[in-house]
Design a protein around this motif. Structure first.
Motif, short mmCIF file in Angstrom:
data_model
loop_
_atom_site.label_atom_id
_atom_site.label_comp_id
_atom_site.label_asym_id
_atom_site.label_seq_id
_atom_site.Cartn_x
_atom_site.Cartn_y
_atom_site.Cartn_z
N LEU A 241 0.82 -1.21 0.00
CA LEU A 241 0.00 0.00 0.00
C LEU A 241 0.85 1.26 0.00
CD1 LEU A 241 -2.78 -1.06 2.55
CD2 LEU A 241 -2.94 -1.00 0.06
N ILE A 242 1.98 1.23 0.69
CA ILE A 242 2.84 2.41 0.79
C ILE A 242 3.62 2.63 -0.50
CG2 ILE A 242 4.87 3.34 1.97
CD1 ILE A 242 3.80 1.94 4.53
N GLU A 243 4.22 1.58 -1.03
CA GLU A 243 5.10 1.73 -2.20
C GLU A 243 4.34 1.71 -3.51
OE1 GLU A 243 8.57 -0.79 -2.08
OE2 GLU A 243 8.60 -0.76 0.12
N ARG A 244 3.25 0.94 -3.60
CA ARG A 244 2.51 0.86 -4.86
C ARG A 244 1.55 2.03 -5.02
NH1 ARG A 244 -0.89 -4.50 -6.62
NH2 ARG A 244 1.14 -5.30 -7.33
N MET A 298 -5.21 -9.51 -6.53
CA MET A 298 -4.40 -8.44 -5.97
C MET A 298 -3.09 -8.27 -6.74
SD MET A 298 -4.78 -8.67 -1.81
CE MET A 298 -3.85 -7.13 -1.60
N ALA A 299 -2.58 -9.37 -7.26
CA ALA A 299 -1.31 -9.33 -7.98
C ALA A 299 -1.43 -8.61 -9.32
CB ALA A 299 -0.78 -10.74 -8.20
N VAL A 300 -2.52 -8.87 -10.05
CA VAL A 300 -2.58 -8.42 -11.44
C VAL A 300 -3.41 -7.16 -11.65
CG1 VAL A 300 -2.20 -10.76 -12.28
CG2 VAL A 300 -4.54 -9.95 -11.97
N VAL A 301 -4.32 -6.83 -10.74
CA VAL A 301 -5.16 -5.64 -10.89
C VAL A 301 -4.61 -4.54 -9.99
CG1 VAL A 301 -7.48 -4.70 -10.72
CG2 VAL A 301 -7.16 -7.11 -11.37
N VAL A 362 11.55 -14.05 -4.23
CA VAL A 362 10.93 -13.79 -5.53
C VAL A 362 10.77 -12.29 -5.77
CG1 VAL A 362 8.77 -14.03 -6.82
CG2 VAL A 362 9.75 -16.01 -5.66
N ALA A 363 10.39 -11.56 -4.72
CA ALA A 363 10.24 -10.11 -4.85
C ALA A 363 11.57 -9.43 -5.18
CB ALA A 363 9.66 -9.52 -3.56
N SER A 364 12.65 -9.89 -4.54
CA SER A 364 13.97 -9.32 -4.82
C SER A 364 14.40 -9.61 -6.26
CB SER A 364 15.01 -9.89 -3.85
OG SER A 364 14.91 -9.28 -2.59
N LEU A 365 14.16 -10.83 -6.73
CA LEU A 365 14.51 -11.19 -8.10
C LEU A 365 13.69 -10.37 -9.10
CD1 LEU A 365 14.78 -15.08 -7.76
CD2 LEU A 365 16.67 -13.44 -7.99
N ALA A 366 12.41 -10.18 -8.81
CA ALA A 366 11.56 -9.40 -9.70
C ALA A 366 12.01 -7.94 -9.74
CB ALA A 366 10.10 -9.49 -9.24
N THR A 375 3.66 -7.90 -7.32
CA THR A 375 2.98 -8.83 -8.23
C THR A 375 3.60 -10.21 -8.12
OG1 THR A 375 2.36 -7.08 -9.78
CG2 THR A 375 2.44 -9.34 -10.64
N ALA A 376 4.92 -10.25 -8.14
CA ALA A 376 5.62 -11.54 -8.04
C ALA A 376 5.34 -12.23 -6.71
CB ALA A 376 7.13 -11.32 -8.21
N ALA A 377 5.38 -11.46 -5.61
CA ALA A 377 5.14 -12.04 -4.28
C ALA A 377 3.72 -12.58 -4.16
CB ALA A 377 5.42 -11.00 -3.20
N LEU A 378 2.73 -11.80 -4.61
CA LEU A 378 1.33 -12.22 -4.48
C LEU A 378 1.00 -13.42 -5.37
CD1 LEU A 378 -0.21 -8.65 -4.35
CD2 LEU A 378 -0.39 -10.36 -2.53
N LEU A 379 1.55 -13.45 -6.58
CA LEU A 379 1.33 -14.61 -7.44
C LEU A 379 1.94 -15.86 -6.84
CD1 LEU A 379 1.86 -13.14 -11.05
CD2 LEU A 379 -0.30 -13.93 -10.02
N THR A 380 3.11 -15.72 -6.23
CA THR A 380 3.75 -16.86 -5.57
C THR A 380 2.88 -17.36 -4.42
OG1 THR A 380 5.95 -16.03 -6.15
CG2 THR A 380 5.82 -17.64 -4.36
#
Length: 402
Positions: A241-244, A298-301, A362-366, A375-380
């Protein structure tokens, strides 16, 4: 033991469980300021949050044996001060390494907080009320999660994240004093000395559960059901919520507060609506599929209002995992239920640690690849919840009547 006395002792134990819930969910609100001050990557943030659950899960075997040998009171009274020390160490931590050590101590000290409540309910409350009373305790423990929403955000804005750990350590000390004062078991509550299991015997007892074909599916499901909620509420909600969307810390805390209120109501509701038998299994599968879908949305929208609405919906549905307790009671004979609950609890919290660590990686790699880390974290997370439910569906399950 009178019902009134049993409830007084259970509430004292539930206060420790509530503090355990607070410690495991601080990352969502504390994470952004802590990461900024100590220059932590998403992977380090995920590892920091996961360390609590790894230590918590790994200590379940030891705590289960301790409860059998020494009883509920002595186990929690000796273990919980370790969490208080870990809270103080985290408040004073000069580096990431000290933070991780603090998390190890907090997770180890909190390790029996959930199990003592479950065992106490199984021993001193009627079997027919097991799921309902467990759901009520889960709802009460949500007060700890509530404290790590807006109250923690306000505290951090007025002071720093270090004060957050300091306040939780102080509350932990008060909870320990309440348990020391109120919790007393009948003289015959602990196992007889001649029948006390060794650590090796207890480990073999847990492994013997895998001789039953339905254990593997239960473990797979247990590892992801609660993990989805805790990883969202306890790690990624605030940073997302803060960063996005540019929310302030207090605004993110308000969303976490509302999500927590839903999660506090949910277990008590599911505890009363538990359909039992084979219908319970269908409920477990259906709600896990719905949870995975909410995380994927939440990941894609990328829409602030929708993400908030989805998070609140997830909180309202999060209590579906409570139905697993009834499944464990029905799926195992009475002489194996204690071991089954220990294995279930271990799988649940090791699963949280795995999900938080993996989503941080996954978030760091993304982020390094120029993609959105959330998006990467939520999809995982969604994939893990769906995968655990799929294994529960496809692997053998206990044969229960409708």
């Amino acid at each position: 033991m009178t019902p009134r006395l049993a409830w007084a002792m259970l509430l004292a134990l539930a206060s420790g469980f509530a503090l355990s819930q607070a410690f495991r969910t601080v990352a969502a609100i504390m994470g952004p300021s802590l990461a900024a001050q100590l220059q932590l990557s998403p992977q380090q943030l995920g590892l920091w949050a996961a360390t609590f659950h790894f230590s918590f899960g790994l200590m379940q075997l030891v705590m289960g044996v301790s409860i059998d040998v020494f009883g509920v009171r002595r186990t929690i009274v000796w273990a919980f001060p370790v969490a208080v020390v870990g809270g103080v160490m985290s408040a004073l931590a000069p580096s990431f390494g000290w933070l991780l050590l603090g998390q190890v101590l907090i997770g180890s000290g909190c390790a029996p907080a959930f199990l003592v409540c479950t065992v106490f309910i199984a021993r001193y409350f009627p079997a027919a009320r097991f799921t309902a009373v467990s759901g009520l305790v889960m709802s009460i423990s949500g007060l700890g999660v509530l404290a790590t929403a807006t109250p923690l955000a306000l505290l951090i804005e007025l002071s720093s994240w270090r004060w957050g750990f300091g306040v939780l350590a102080t509350l932990g000390l008060l909870s320990w004093a309440a348990m020391l004062w109120l919790v007393h078991e009948p003289a015959n509550a602990a196992a007889d000395a001649a029948q006390r299991p060794s650590l090796r015997e207890a480990a073999l007892g847990l492994l013997s559960l895998f001789r039953l074909p339905h254990t593997a599916g239960l473990v797979a499901y247990a590892a992801v059901a609660y993990a989805g909620f805790i990883t969202l509420r306890g790690l990624w909600l605030g940073p997302l919520l803060i960063e996005r969307y540019g929310f302030t810390l207090v605004q993110a805390g308000n969303v976490a507060l509302a999500m927590t209120l839903g999660s506090m109501i949910s277990p008590a509701v599911f505890g009363r609506l538990d359909p039992g038998g084979a219908r319970r299994i269908r409920w477990l599968l259906g709600f896990a599929a719905l949870a995975a879908a909410l995380l994927a949305l939440m990941a894609v929208v990328h829409h602030a209002a929708l993400d908030v609405a989805l998070a609140l919906t997830y909180g309202l549905l999060s209590g579906y995992g409570l139905l697993q307790y009834g499944y464990v009671r029905d799926a195992y004979p009475a002489e194996m239920r204690g071991r089954a609950l220990s294995l279930f609890t271990m799988a649940m919290f090791l699963g949280i640690g795995l999900m938080q660590w993996l989503t941080g990686l996954v978030a760091s790699l993304a982020k390094a690849a120029g993609s959105d880390p959330f998006t990467a974290a939520l999809l995982t997370m969604g994939a893990m919840v769906a995968g655990g439910a799929l294994l529960f569906w496809k692997l053998p399950r206990a044969h229960l009547a409708d």
